[in-house]
Design an enzyme around this catalytic site. Structure first.
Site, PDB file in Angstrom:
ATOM      1  N   ASP A 111       0.796  -1.230   0.000  1.00 27.80           N
ATOM      2  CA  ASP A 111       0.000   0.000   0.000  1.00 27.80           C
ATOM      3  C   ASP A 111       0.827   1.277   0.000  1.00 27.80           C
ATOM      4  OD1 ASP A 111       0.844  -0.602   2.576  1.00 27.80           O
ATOM      5  OD2 ASP A 111      -0.965   0.133   3.546  1.00 27.80           O
ATOM      6  N   GLU A 121       9.498 -10.674  -1.618  1.00 23.40           N
ATOM      7  CA  GLU A 121      10.546  -9.652  -1.669  1.00 23.40           C
ATOM      8  C   GLU A 121      11.949 -10.232  -1.638  1.00 23.40           C
ATOM      9  OE1 GLU A 121       6.850  -7.713   0.057  1.00 23.40           O
ATOM     10  OE2 GLU A 121       7.943  -9.602   0.401  1.00 23.40           O
ATOM     11  N   HIS A 160       0.107   0.387  10.588  1.00 24.83           N
ATOM     12  CA  HIS A 160       0.456  -0.993  10.281  1.00 24.83           C
ATOM     13  C   HIS A 160       1.857  -1.038   9.670  1.00 24.83           C
ATOM     14  CE1 HIS A 160      -1.260   0.722   6.620  1.00 24.83           C
ATOM     15  NE2 HIS A 160      -0.641  -0.210   5.906  1.00 24.83           N
ATOM     16  N   HIS A 161       2.508  -2.149   9.802  1.00 25.79           N
ATOM     17  CA  HIS A 161       3.881  -2.397   9.352  1.00 25.79           C
ATOM     18  C   HIS A 161       4.934  -1.736  10.243  1.00 25.79           C
ATOM     19  CE1 HIS A 161       1.937  -4.178   6.031  1.00 25.79           C
ATOM     20  NE2 HIS A 161       2.109  -3.255   5.107  1.00 25.79           N
ATOM     21  N   GLY A 202      26.602 -16.915  -0.001  1.00 24.85           N
ATOM     22  CA  GLY A 202      26.148 -18.301   0.057  1.00 24.85           C
ATOM     23  C   GLY A 202      24.759 -18.532   0.624  1.00 24.85           C
ATOM     24  N   ASP A 252      18.071 -29.991  -5.213  1.00 27.57           N
ATOM     25  CA  ASP A 252      16.668 -30.157  -4.837  1.00 27.57           C
ATOM     26  C   ASP A 252      16.348 -29.470  -3.512  1.00 27.57           C
ATOM     27  OD1 ASP A 252      18.267 -31.962  -3.473  1.00 27.57           O
ATOM     28  OD2 ASP A 252      16.941 -33.676  -3.728  1.00 27.57           O
ATOM     29  N   ASN A 282      19.556 -35.117  -5.368  1.00 30.65           N
ATOM     30  CA  ASN A 282      20.456 -35.991  -4.601  1.00 30.65           C
ATOM     31  C   ASN A 282      19.990 -36.108  -3.148  1.00 30.65           C
ATOM     32  OD1 ASN A 282      21.097 -33.402  -3.841  1.00 30.65           O
ATOM     33  ND2 ASN A 282      23.185 -33.446  -4.603  1.00 30.65           N
ATOM     34  N   GLY A 302      18.538 -34.052  -0.738  1.00 32.09           N
ATOM     35  CA  GLY A 302      18.799 -33.216   0.422  1.00 32.09           C
ATOM     36  C   GLY A 302      19.973 -32.276   0.285  1.00 32.09           C
ATOM     37  N   GLU A 343      25.837 -29.559   3.159  1.00 30.44           N
ATOM     38  CA  GLU A 343      25.846 -29.703   4.614  1.00 30.44           C
ATOM     39  C   GLU A 343      26.337 -31.096   5.007  1.00 30.44           C
ATOM     40  OE1 GLU A 343      25.435 -26.952   5.714  1.00 30.44           O
ATOM     41  OE2 GLU A 343      23.991 -25.876   4.497  1.00 30.44           O
TER      42      GLU A 343
END
Length: 576
Positions: free
Chosen positions: A37, A59, A122-123, A422, A453, A480, A482, A486
């Protein structure tokens, strides 16, 4: 609409339109963002400056997209609404700041009266503080401004946009609803922004160039390393001239990949410390002199800080300073030093030696293997063989960012990645922005994404924006099972590195693609991959395409395995 045009207003123009015309001058055409708005009225004015609204799904993705757009066009822009919208974009803006990408973030704000009276709008945070969000963004912006005074708005816009261009970093412009439609003098627009960099001190610059030349003449083994800021701060032309005229072996960092012509006879591969190929590491470590252009020695960019770039044999070229061995020269820019160096060098005194041989050869053990699995060791060199000149390649944090290091690019390939910051999911939004920029300026170029994925699930909605704008990228989804990056660091079989399995070949249809306007491909074996890579219709990229590429869960590129080991060790250091 009042203030929407200059006609009939005595040379007056609305503040918002003034801003848009400056953005147009700097090459922006598509403006990313999400309506809210406090920004709706300024969105109406975009066509008056020959800009168009992209319209993103959220965003954060808009910030990623503006980043990708900027990397292809020179500058990007996004518009968000106050508070909830701008905060959602901050992570993407932080990445652009970290990686030196010029993005203008415009925030539609409540009117001045509401702000001065501290209304409980608001916001807000409910405390009457309308500066809190701007203060947050200040940490990830080269400069910020809130246009509270109409009389100063035009000069402030010029200052901020010039800073964005010159520093190659994001800027923030707060635009209250009433100020946005207020009228200012349009005459400054008759003169383009002065984007010339501040000249180096001539005496210091000459002394630096003389010293560099002396070091180059004495060296019998000089190499060049090109890093990210060589492209971000616009010295690629000078860098290629240096390669052409000296034939010195030239290497790139992971963040610098795509910054130099990899078909050039002087190209020697990717240098990332101990993560590099052995022949590349030996060559760098044996050099008498290293010309390091635009360096950003982050952990993933330097093989976990294993660079062997010793100061005593290094000249560093940066956007805001120079380093020659142990001496630092503040405020002396490579944008001035490199052209002067090129003009003064006696090239007959330069000693050049051949670089290591780099190709897209598939490792012998992979080519002879009876396994049908598509491993990273097999895939990335083979993909490098399939790429075409001028392709735009986007890779995601994880296996793709490290796997791409094993592919030698054809001529004029652009590479977009986010090695330093990253943020997983970045690449999908960046692809949308880059593909939009390509549609505007380089319609003959293919855009190709490699995303895992797991990362895809963070920002998949932006494929809908690509479909709406009739963009035609090729999206490789590496299935693969996951978060492989990590797993390489910690928790190989841990549940937290698993994800919900998606039906990827239904995504394009779900996200709005119509029959005949998209294609899906499922590739599980080397034979199926070869069939796809020899398919001429697939290679034409006439429609948006998704390739679900199955790879073993615990397989990873050679470079990622090494970086994972180094990172895991560093994470353990100091633990009790």
């Amino acid at each position: 609409m009042p203030g929407a045009t200059e006609n009939g207003n005595g040379g007056k123009i609305s503040v918002a339109l003034y801003l848009y015309k400056r953005l147009h001058e700097l090459g922006v055409r598509g403006v990313h963002g999400v309506p809210g708005d406090f920004n709706l009225t300024i969105l109406d004015l975009l066509p008056d400056a020959d800009l168009y609204w992209v319209g993103n799904c959220n965003e954060l993705n808009a910030a990623y997209a503006a980043d990708g757009y900027a990397r292809m066009k020179g500058m990007g822009a996004l518009i968000t609404t106050f508070g909830v919208g701008e905060l959602s974009a901050v992570n993407g803006i932080a990445g652009a700041y970290s990686e030196h990408v010029p993005v203008c973030h415009i925030v539609g704000m409540p009117n001045i009266s509401s702000q001065r009276n501290g209304l409980l709008l608001h916001h807000t945070l409910g405390n009457g503080d309308f500066n809190v969000y701007t203060n947050m963004s200040a940490h990830v912006s080269a400069t910020t401004t809130t246009l509270t005074e109409t009389a100063k708005a035009a000069s402030e816009i010029d200052r901020v946009l010039k800073t964005c261009w010159m520093t190659a970093r994001p800027v923030y412009i707060g635009l209250p609803t009433d100020v946005a439609m207020s009228l200012v003098d349009s005459s400054p627009l008759s003169k383009p922004l002065d984007l010339d960099l501040t000249k180096n001190d001539p005496e210091t610059e000459n002394a630096i160039v003389e010293e560099i030349m002396e070091l180059m003449y004495k060296s019998s083994n000089t190499v060049i390393i090109a890093d990210a800021c060589a492209s971000r701060h616009r010295v690629l032309n000078e860098l290629h001239q240096l390669m052409d005229k000296t034939q010195l072996p030239t290497f790139v960092s992971p963040m610098g990949k795509g910054s130099v012509d990899e078909t050039h006879p002087a190209f020697g591969g990717v240098y990332a410390g101990d993560v590099s190929r052995e022949d590349v590491t030996k060559r760098i470590e044996a050099a008498d002199l290293i010309l390091f252009v635009g360096g950003l020695m982050s952990d993933f960019n330097s093989g976990g800080f294993t660079y062997r770039v010793e100061r005593k044999r290094t000249v560093e070229f940066h956007s805001d300073h120079m380093k020659i061995r142990y001496s630092t020269y503040p405020q002396i820019t490579m944008n001035g030093v490199l052209p002067l160096l090129l003009s003064k060098l006696d090239y007959s005194k330069i000693h050049s030696t051949p670089p290591p041989e780099i190709s897209n050869t598939i490792p012998r053990r992979e080519s002879l293997s009876n396994s049908t699995d598509i491993t990273h060791a097999y895939f990335w060199p083979r993909m490098g063989q399939w790429l075409q000149p001028k392709d735009v390649v986007v890779t995601e944090t994880g296996t793709a960012n490290f796997g791409i290091l094993e592919a030698r690019f054809p001529k004029e390939v652009s590479h977009i990645s986010q090695v330093l910051y990253g943020s997983i999911g970045y690449s999908v939004g960046a692809l949308q922005g880059a593909a939009l920029a390509v549609k505007e300026k380089f319609p003959d170029r293919r855009c190709i994404l490699f995303v895992g994925d797991g990362s895809l699930q963070l920002s998949v909605q932006e494929i809908a924006t690509m479909i709406r704008h009739n963009l035609k990228p090729i999206i490789f989804v590496i299935n693969n099972k996951g978060y492989t990056i990590e797993r390489m660091i910690h928790g190989m079989d841990a549940e937290y590195n698993d994800i919900t399995s998606w039906q990827h070949t239904k995504l394009l249809e779900v996200l709005g693609a119509k029959e005949g306007q998209y294609k899906n491909h499922v590739v599980k074996t080397k034979e199926e991959l070869e069939k796809l890579f020899t398919d001429k219709e697939f290679a034409k990229a006439g429609v948006i395409q998704l390739v679900e590429l199955f790879m073993p869960m615990k397989d990873a590129p050679r470079a990622l395995v090494k970086v994972g080991e180094i990172t895991a060790k560093r994470n353990r250091e100091g633990s009790t």
